[in-house]
Design a protein around this motif. Structure first.
Motif, short mmCIF file in Angstrom:
data_model
loop_
_atom_site.label_atom_id
_atom_site.label_comp_id
_atom_site.label_asym_id
_atom_site.label_seq_id
_atom_site.Cartn_x
_atom_site.Cartn_y
_atom_site.Cartn_z
N LEU A 175 34.76 40.74 59.23
CA LEU A 175 36.01 41.43 59.57
C LEU A 175 36.78 41.83 58.31
O LEU A 175 37.41 42.89 58.27
CB LEU A 175 36.86 40.57 60.49
CG LEU A 175 36.26 40.39 61.89
CD1 LEU A 175 37.04 39.34 62.68
CD2 LEU A 175 36.17 41.70 62.64
N GLN A 176 36.69 41.02 57.27
CA GLN A 176 37.31 41.38 55.99
C GLN A 176 36.63 42.62 55.42
O GLN A 176 37.29 43.53 54.92
CB GLN A 176 37.21 40.21 55.01
CG GLN A 176 37.86 40.48 53.68
CD GLN A 176 37.74 39.30 52.73
OE1 GLN A 176 37.01 38.33 52.98
NE2 GLN A 176 38.44 39.37 51.62
N VAL B 105 35.04 44.94 57.15
CA VAL B 105 35.43 46.07 58.00
C VAL B 105 36.80 46.58 57.60
O VAL B 105 37.01 47.79 57.44
CB VAL B 105 35.40 45.68 59.50
CG1 VAL B 105 36.11 46.71 60.36
CG2 VAL B 105 33.96 45.48 59.98
N ASP B 106 37.76 45.67 57.42
CA ASP B 106 39.11 46.08 57.02
C ASP B 106 39.07 46.84 55.69
O ASP B 106 39.73 47.86 55.53
CB ASP B 106 40.03 44.87 56.89
CG ASP B 106 40.42 44.26 58.23
OD1 ASP B 106 40.24 44.93 59.27
OD2 ASP B 106 40.90 43.12 58.23
N LEU C 298 37.49 50.37 56.18
CA LEU C 298 38.42 51.28 56.85
C LEU C 298 39.57 51.70 55.94
O LEU C 298 40.06 52.83 56.02
CB LEU C 298 38.96 50.64 58.14
CG LEU C 298 37.91 50.39 59.22
CD1 LEU C 298 38.52 49.62 60.39
CD2 LEU C 298 37.27 51.69 59.69
N ASP D 298 38.13 46.17 64.17
CA ASP D 298 38.81 45.13 63.41
C ASP D 298 39.02 43.89 64.29
O ASP D 298 38.60 43.86 65.45
CB ASP D 298 40.12 45.66 62.83
CG ASP D 298 41.13 46.06 63.90
OD1 ASP D 298 40.93 45.76 65.09
OD2 ASP D 298 42.14 46.68 63.53
#
Length: 105
Positions: free
Chosen positions: A20-21, A23-24, A27, A57
């Motif tokens: 998730l980090q 992905v952030d 993005l 996210d």
């Protein structure tokens, strides 16, 4: 499976948090992300694209992992069928055994 999640909860939660980090970061930094991935893949940056891909996210994952996780369960079932038909999987996946929102940070 539930047994794997129980046995390796900490490691799996760390993996999910790292994903998730990433992905952030992707993005927030699409050009830099594309350049990094292109270098890793040894491909021109213009060939790296998220076209047709939607990265979710943490908040979007939480929305989809409510009980019951119908949205993701349907996606898992659809992909499972696809890969079973092509003999990439030997048996269908059980969505409920794979979808555990408690691993989200």
């Amino acid at each position: 499976t539930a047994a794997l999640i129980a046995a390796r909860r900490g490691e799996l939660a760390a993996l999910v948090a790292a994903w998730l980090q990433a992905v952030d970061w992707w993005l927030a930094n699409p050009d830099a992300a594309r350049a990094r991935l292109a270098a890793r893949l040894q491909q021109p940056a213009e060939t790296v694209s998220l076209a047709g891909v939607r990265l979710l996210d943490a908040a979007a994952n939480r929305e989809r992992l409510v009980d019951p996780p119908q949205t993701l369960a349907a996606v898992v079932a659809r992909y499972s069928e696809f890969f079973v038909r092509r003999s990439s999987l030997t048996r269908p996946l059980v969505p409920a055994a794979l979808l555990d929102g408690s691993l989200l940070p």
